[in-house]
Write a protein that holds these residues in place. Structure first.
Motif, short mmCIF file in Angstrom:
data_model
loop_
_atom_site.label_atom_id
_atom_site.label_comp_id
_atom_site.label_asym_id
_atom_site.label_seq_id
_atom_site.Cartn_x
_atom_site.Cartn_y
_atom_site.Cartn_z
N ALA A 1 -0.17 4.62 3.93
CA ALA A 1 0.30 3.80 2.80
C ALA A 1 1.81 3.61 2.84
CB ALA A 1 -0.11 4.45 1.48
N TRP A 2 2.50 4.58 3.42
CA TRP A 2 3.95 4.46 3.59
C TRP A 2 4.32 3.68 4.85
CZ3 TRP A 2 7.78 5.97 0.26
CH2 TRP A 2 7.38 6.77 -0.82
N GLY A 3 3.34 3.39 5.69
CA GLY A 3 3.57 2.58 6.88
C GLY A 3 4.06 3.35 8.09
N PHE A 4 4.05 4.71 8.03
CA PHE A 4 4.57 5.47 9.15
C PHE A 4 3.64 5.44 10.36
CE2 PHE A 4 7.09 7.51 5.73
CZ PHE A 4 8.35 7.32 6.29
N THR A 5 2.35 5.30 10.14
CA THR A 5 1.41 5.25 11.27
C THR A 5 1.55 3.94 12.04
OG1 THR A 5 -0.13 6.62 10.01
CG2 THR A 5 -1.00 5.47 11.93
N GLU A 6 1.74 2.85 11.30
CA GLU A 6 1.77 1.52 11.92
C GLU A 6 3.18 0.98 12.12
OE1 GLU A 6 0.25 2.34 9.08
OE2 GLU A 6 -1.85 2.47 9.73
N ASP A 7 4.22 1.78 11.74
CA ASP A 7 5.61 1.32 11.81
C ASP A 7 5.84 0.05 11.01
OD1 ASP A 7 6.54 3.43 13.35
OD2 ASP A 7 6.09 2.43 15.23
N LYS B 1 17.67 3.86 -0.87
CA LYS B 1 17.15 5.22 -0.81
C LYS B 1 16.44 5.43 0.52
CE LYS B 1 14.39 8.59 -3.39
NZ LYS B 1 13.59 8.84 -4.62
N ARG B 2 16.58 6.65 1.04
CA ARG B 2 15.97 6.99 2.32
C ARG B 2 14.63 7.70 2.08
NH1 ARG B 2 19.26 10.13 7.02
NH2 ARG B 2 20.34 8.12 6.92
N TYR B 3 13.62 7.28 2.85
CA TYR B 3 12.28 7.88 2.77
C TYR B 3 11.89 8.37 4.17
CZ TYR B 3 12.08 5.23 -1.62
OH TYR B 3 12.35 4.72 -2.87
N HIS B 4 11.65 9.68 4.30
CA HIS B 4 11.30 10.23 5.60
C HIS B 4 9.78 10.40 5.71
CE1 HIS B 4 10.45 14.23 3.97
NE2 HIS B 4 11.60 14.18 3.32
N HIS B 5 9.33 10.79 6.91
CA HIS B 5 7.91 10.73 7.27
C HIS B 5 7.10 11.98 6.91
CE1 HIS B 5 9.40 13.23 10.50
NE2 HIS B 5 8.18 13.43 10.93
N ILE B 6 7.75 13.05 6.44
CA ILE B 6 7.00 14.28 6.14
C ILE B 6 6.54 14.22 4.69
CG2 ILE B 6 7.01 16.79 6.14
CD1 ILE B 6 9.23 16.72 8.20
N ILE B 7 5.27 13.89 4.52
CA ILE B 7 4.72 13.62 3.19
C ILE B 7 4.16 14.90 2.57
CG2 ILE B 7 3.03 12.28 1.89
CD1 ILE B 7 5.27 10.63 3.15
#
Length: 369
Positions: A121-127, A262-268
């Motif tokens: 949902a955050w788009g980290f899998t699909e970049d 704002k910065r959002y990192h990949h460790i959910i």
């Protein structure tokens, strides 16, 4: 022996990488591998350096083909696409599911492979990065529950066929990326043993295996990236001196995007659905080859705990490290280097004589006991 015969023999020894007159302190093979969404560097020494290095790459490629969430032919992708139907899996996927369940239990659910839909949902899998709505997160968070995974071992498995049958809960999907590189490092140990490699340095993108020592007899120097200076080459918070050890680092600086300033990192964080906000910049977990949680997978353990403890934060991470009721009389099977957002480097006492603070980093150094 003719000149042609001698030439052919030398060529064969070169190609196999196992010549008998090679100085194990000098001979080496170094290859770069792009796999598991990261750049890896494999450096091996000894008579069988080339054969060992490329056998390590084979292990990585094989695991990526089985465990990748983005490869539609992988076992993980078939499981995610099954819609709750039973899927047969092999030994590697089965081993990781078993370990993932154990780490979920020991971390109180902080490590959870079923967080995959939220990560997507955050788009980290699909970049394809985006900030999901709270309504979408509220819909997805009930799917984050490892206890819904059903794993049934196959009683007649002989090691060649399916090892287990797995069902996910309705709407669930999994991502083994949080432990796959650590598991690859564990399997690489066996490759190094089989090829009689005296020393090697394996860097699987934040997952380091320091095998043996350096040619001069000193420990391998493993730098811990300074999260505040990621754009500076060789900018470290400190350096570890390691032999026969795994060291795995997780941090919010490794992969992120910015939106609305704002910065959002990949460790959910599986509890909130948002990037972890724990006061830590990075966590490094270190364990020896013969250490670990008794499972025989110390590299996998380091990989899982680096993520989980980053989410937990300093206080809970150190509480878990000190938890005698969980680890027993032999003590904690790992040590930690915590880099905090407020400018400190906290090192557990088992690493105190193997860690050197980089004075230029400006961090305050503390030893936890």
């Amino acid at each position: 022996m003719s000149r042609l015969t001698a030439y052919v023999l030398l060529l064969v020894l070169f190609l196999t990488g196992c010549g008998g007159a090679v100085d194990p302190d000098e001979a080496q093979e170094s290859i770069q591998v792009i796999a598991m969404d990261t750049a890896m560097l494999i450096t091996t020494y000894g008579e069988c350096s080339p054969a060992a290095a490329y056998a390590c790459e084979d292990v990585i490629r094989d695991l990526e083909a089985k465990l990748s969430r983005t490869d539609p032919d992988s076992e993980v992708s078939r499981l995610n696409a099954a819609g709750g139907e039973a899927v047969e899996i092999g030994w590697d996927a089965y081993s990781l599911l078993e370990r993932a369940a154990a780490y979920s239990s020991s971390t109180g659910g902080t490590f959870d492979i079923t967080v995959a839909p939220v990560v997507s949902a955050w788009g980290f899998t699909e970049d394809s990065f985006q900030v999901p709505s709270q309504a979408e997160l509220d819909r997805l968070l009930p799917l984050v529950d490892s206890s819904q995974i059903s794993v049934t071992p196959s009683p007649d498995s002989n090691g060649d066929g399916p090892t287990a049958t797995v069902r996910l809960g309705p709407g669930q999907s999994i991502d083994l990326g949080g432990i796959a590189k650590g598991y690859a490092a564990d399997k690489i140990v066996k490759v190094l043993q089989e090829h009689d490699v005296p020393r090697a340095n394996i860097n699987l993108g934040g997952n380091v295996l320091a095998w043996g020592d350096r040619p001069d007899g000193t420990p391998w120097r493993v730098g811990i990236q300074d999260p505040a200076r990621v754009d500076e080459q060789n900018a470290f918070a400190g350096v570890l001196a390691l032999t026969d050890s795994f060291a795995v680092t997780s941090g919010g600086y490794q992969r992120y995007f910015e939106e609305g300033g704002k910065r959002y990192h990949h460790i959910i964080d599986p509890a909130t659905g948002y990037p972890a906000d724990s006061g830590l910049s990075s966590v490094t977990v270190v364990a020896g080859l013969g250490e670990g949680d008794g499972s025989g997978f110390p590299g996998t353990m380091c990989d899982a705990y680096s993520t989980a403890l980053f989410i937990m934060g300093e206080e809970q991470a150190l509480a878990l490290w000190r938890d005698e009721t969980q680890w027993g009389e032999e003590g904690c099977p790992f040590d930690l280097v915590l880099v905090t957002e407020d400018g400190r480097v906290v090192v557990t006492e088992g690493l105190a004589d193997r860690f050197t603070l980089d004075e230029s980093s400006g961090y305050q150094y503390e030893i936890a006991s």
